[in-house]
Design a protein around this motif. Structure first.
Motif, PDB file in Angstrom:
ATOM      1  N   LYS A  44       0.828  -1.209   0.000  1.00 39.58           N
ATOM      2  CA  LYS A  44       0.000   0.000   0.000  1.00 39.58           C
ATOM      3  C   LYS A  44       0.864   1.262   0.000  1.00 39.58           C
ATOM      4  O   LYS A  44       0.383   2.350  -0.280  1.00 39.58           O
ATOM      5  CB  LYS A  44      -0.931   0.004   1.221  1.00 39.58           C
ATOM      6  CG  LYS A  44      -1.993  -1.056   1.142  1.00 39.58           C
ATOM      7  CD  LYS A  44      -2.908  -0.962   2.336  1.00 39.58           C
ATOM      8  CE  LYS A  44      -3.931  -2.084   2.316  1.00 39.58           C
ATOM      9  NZ  LYS A  44      -4.560  -2.287   3.628  1.00 39.58           N
ATOM     10  N   PRO A  47      -8.165   2.179  -8.442  1.00 40.21           N
ATOM     11  CA  PRO A  47      -7.601   1.663  -7.172  1.00 40.21           C
ATOM     12  C   PRO A  47      -8.421   2.097  -5.958  1.00 40.21           C
ATOM     13  O   PRO A  47      -8.527   1.346  -4.984  1.00 40.21           O
ATOM     14  CB  PRO A  47      -6.194   2.282  -7.116  1.00 40.21           C
ATOM     15  CG  PRO A  47      -5.890   2.715  -8.511  1.00 40.21           C
ATOM     16  CD  PRO A  47      -7.207   3.022  -9.157  1.00 40.21           C
ATOM     17  N   GLU A  99     -11.453  -0.069  -5.800  1.00 32.66           N
ATOM     18  CA  GLU A  99     -11.072  -1.460  -5.532  1.00 32.66           C
ATOM     19  C   GLU A  99     -10.583  -1.661  -4.096  1.00 32.66           C
ATOM     20  O   GLU A  99     -10.872  -2.663  -3.470  1.00 32.66           O
ATOM     21  CB  GLU A  99      -9.956  -1.824  -6.532  1.00 32.66           C
ATOM     22  CG  GLU A  99      -9.730  -3.281  -6.757  1.00 32.66           C
ATOM     23  CD  GLU A  99     -10.875  -3.960  -7.517  1.00 32.66           C
ATOM     24  OE1 GLU A  99     -10.769  -5.162  -7.676  1.00 32.66           O
ATOM     25  OE2 GLU A  99     -11.870  -3.295  -7.926  1.00 32.66           O
ATOM     26  N   HIS A 100      -9.799  -0.695  -3.584  1.00 36.35           N
ATOM     27  CA  HIS A 100      -9.098  -0.930  -2.310  1.00 36.35           C
ATOM     28  C   HIS A 100      -9.571  -0.075  -1.140  1.00 36.35           C
ATOM     29  O   HIS A 100      -9.022  -0.178  -0.054  1.00 36.35           O
ATOM     30  CB  HIS A 100      -7.586  -0.692  -2.495  1.00 36.35           C
ATOM     31  CG  HIS A 100      -6.969  -1.616  -3.484  1.00 36.35           C
ATOM     32  ND1 HIS A 100      -6.934  -2.970  -3.312  1.00 36.35           N
ATOM     33  CD2 HIS A 100      -6.376  -1.373  -4.671  1.00 36.35           C
ATOM     34  CE1 HIS A 100      -6.343  -3.532  -4.358  1.00 36.35           C
ATOM     35  NE2 HIS A 100      -6.000  -2.585  -5.193  1.00 36.35           N
ATOM     36  N   ARG A 157      -2.966   7.725 -11.736  1.00 39.76           N
ATOM     37  CA  ARG A 157      -3.480   6.532 -11.063  1.00 39.76           C
ATOM     38  C   ARG A 157      -2.510   6.025  -9.992  1.00 39.76           C
ATOM     39  O   ARG A 157      -2.925   5.568  -8.930  1.00 39.76           O
ATOM     40  CB  ARG A 157      -3.782   5.432 -12.074  1.00 39.76           C
ATOM     41  CG  ARG A 157      -4.592   4.332 -11.418  1.00 39.76           C
ATOM     42  CD  ARG A 157      -4.968   3.251 -12.368  1.00 39.76           C
ATOM     43  NE  ARG A 157      -3.787   2.709 -12.993  1.00 39.76           N
ATOM     44  CZ  ARG A 157      -3.805   1.839 -13.994  1.00 39.76           C
ATOM     45  NH1 ARG A 157      -4.948   1.460 -14.504  1.00 39.76           N
ATOM     46  NH2 ARG A 157      -2.703   1.385 -14.500  1.00 39.76           N
ATOM     47  N   MET A 167      -3.464   6.585  -4.245  1.00 42.77           N
ATOM     48  CA  MET A 167      -3.412   5.993  -2.902  1.00 42.77           C
ATOM     49  C   MET A 167      -2.353   6.698  -2.037  1.00 42.77           C
ATOM     50  O   MET A 167      -1.924   6.168  -1.010  1.00 42.77           O
ATOM     51  CB  MET A 167      -3.115   4.498  -2.982  1.00 42.77           C
ATOM     52  CG  MET A 167      -4.110   3.700  -3.812  1.00 42.77           C
ATOM     53  SD  MET A 167      -5.739   3.574  -3.073  1.00 42.77           S
ATOM     54  CE  MET A 167      -5.444   2.282  -1.887  1.00 42.77           C
TER      55      MET A 167
END
Ligand SMILES: Nc1ncnc2c1ncn2[C@@H]1O[C@H](COP(=O)(O)OP(=O)(O)OP(=O)(O)O)[C@@H](O)[C@H]1O
Length: 317
Positions: free
Chosen positions: A81, A105, A108-109, A153, A157
């Motif tokens: 991560k 992402p 999804e996460h 992208r 995160m």
């Protein structure tokens, strides 16, 4: 922000074929490092090993006290991560527009709401200069834009470590300059640890705080940019200055006959060390140092003309 990556004695083989052996280096937290090397020396394999996609035969990759080369799947999942990865082709889903690709992402996460996702996606689109292109498909945009979308992208995160595989492949020199400036500006803004794999020596000469060179199944050298750009070590000097004279040939190592034929031909003098690329708004970066600081601290006299504003004459590979 930005964490240190400590690589110790890393060795990778595929079957009996050795890719590289005993690679030891530290990617300093928040700094930009570049990994160079002739084709096929295992630069992409190195990136994949850092993120735990490939297992080394021996050695360690320490990140925040966890050895990701040897840890449990559960720990690897957590440590991953921390990473953002920009693959060579951007690795976009062709049927999704850029917005959905960048949002992927997060959907999804995370359990973020669509409005939170929108704020994050638009923030990263802005950072990478893609506002207005959200609804384009990857097939409808240029290679440079696709890379920037891949970068957006990789950023959603909020990575502590950004791995970038050949950002300049397939880009013309102008687009390469734009993306290099973007890396410098992004590094100042997000303060993550960057590792860029590239063939492009002009990128390697001007962008990073540190340079590594993989050659002949080992790490020939890794250290501050000025250390490598003033190095007289034949492999380093040949590669970083795009010379044909030296130990590196068309297919990596030259054979004894080729080297014998070069006996008596001196390597040309090192060109001036260019100044490092600065952020476009003058904001300082953690890894940035005064031009010539490493040379002064280490008693190295750089080639004449180094660090002058017009010293960065492009070298052709
Ligand atoms: N999964 C794999 N299985 C077997 N061999 C592999 C695998 N992945 C890579 N290799 C081999 O490892 C070597 C290094 O490949 P890698 O793609 O890392 O080189 P590179 O330095 O990134 O090259 P380039 O600069 O041309 O992209 C190559 O000989 C390649 O064929």
């Amino acid at each position: 922000m930005g964490v240190e990556v400590v690589v110790e004695g890393l060795t990778k083989k595929f079957g009996s074929s050795l890719i590289w052996k005993d690679v030891t280096l530290t990617l300093p937290a928040g700094e930009i490092s570049v990994m160079l090397g002739p084709s096929g020396t295992g630069k992409s394999v190195f990136l994949k090993t850092l993120i735990g996609l490939l297992k080394p035969n021996s050695g360690h990759v320490w990140i925040e006290g966890v050895d990701i080369a040897n840890c449990k799947e559960k720990d690897l999942y957590e440590i991953r991560k921390l990473f953002g990865v920009l693959f060579q082709d951007g690795a976009m889903f062709g049927s999704m527009d850029l917005y959905d690709n960048v949002a992927f992402p997060l959907r999804e996460h995370t359990r973020k709401s669509e409005s939170e996702i929108r704020n994050i996606v638009m923030d990263k689109m802005e950072l990478t200069g893609l506002v207005g292109a959200e609804h384009k498909l990857p097939g409808e945009i240029s290679g440079g834009m696709r890379k920037r979308a891949g970068l957006a992208r990789a950023l959603v995160m909020d990575p502590e470590i950004l791995l970038i595989d050949e950002p300049d492949s397939g880009l013309d020199p102008v687009r390469t300059s734009y993306i290099n400036q973007l890396f410098i500006d992004l590094n100042a803004q997000i303060d993550a640890t960057f590792l860029i794999v590239t063939h492009d020596i002009n990128t390697a000469r001007r962008v990073p705080d540190n340079i590594g060179l993989l050659y002949h199944k080992h790490l020939a050298m890794f250290g501050p940019r000025e250390m490598l750009l003033t190095s007289e070590e034949p492999v380093v000097a040949q590669f970083l200055n795009a010379q044909t004279v030296g130990p590196i040939g068309m297919s990596e190592e030259k054979d004894a006959d080729e080297l014998a034929a070069e006996q008596g031909i001196a390597m040309p003098p090192l060109p001036p060390v260019p100044v490092q690329l600065e952020t476009s708004d003058g904001r300082p970066r953690r890894g940035q140092r005064e031009p010539g600081a490493w040379c002064r601290e280490n008693g190295v006299v750089p080639p004449p003309g180094s660090f002058e504003p017009n010293a960065e004459q492009a070298l052709s590979a």
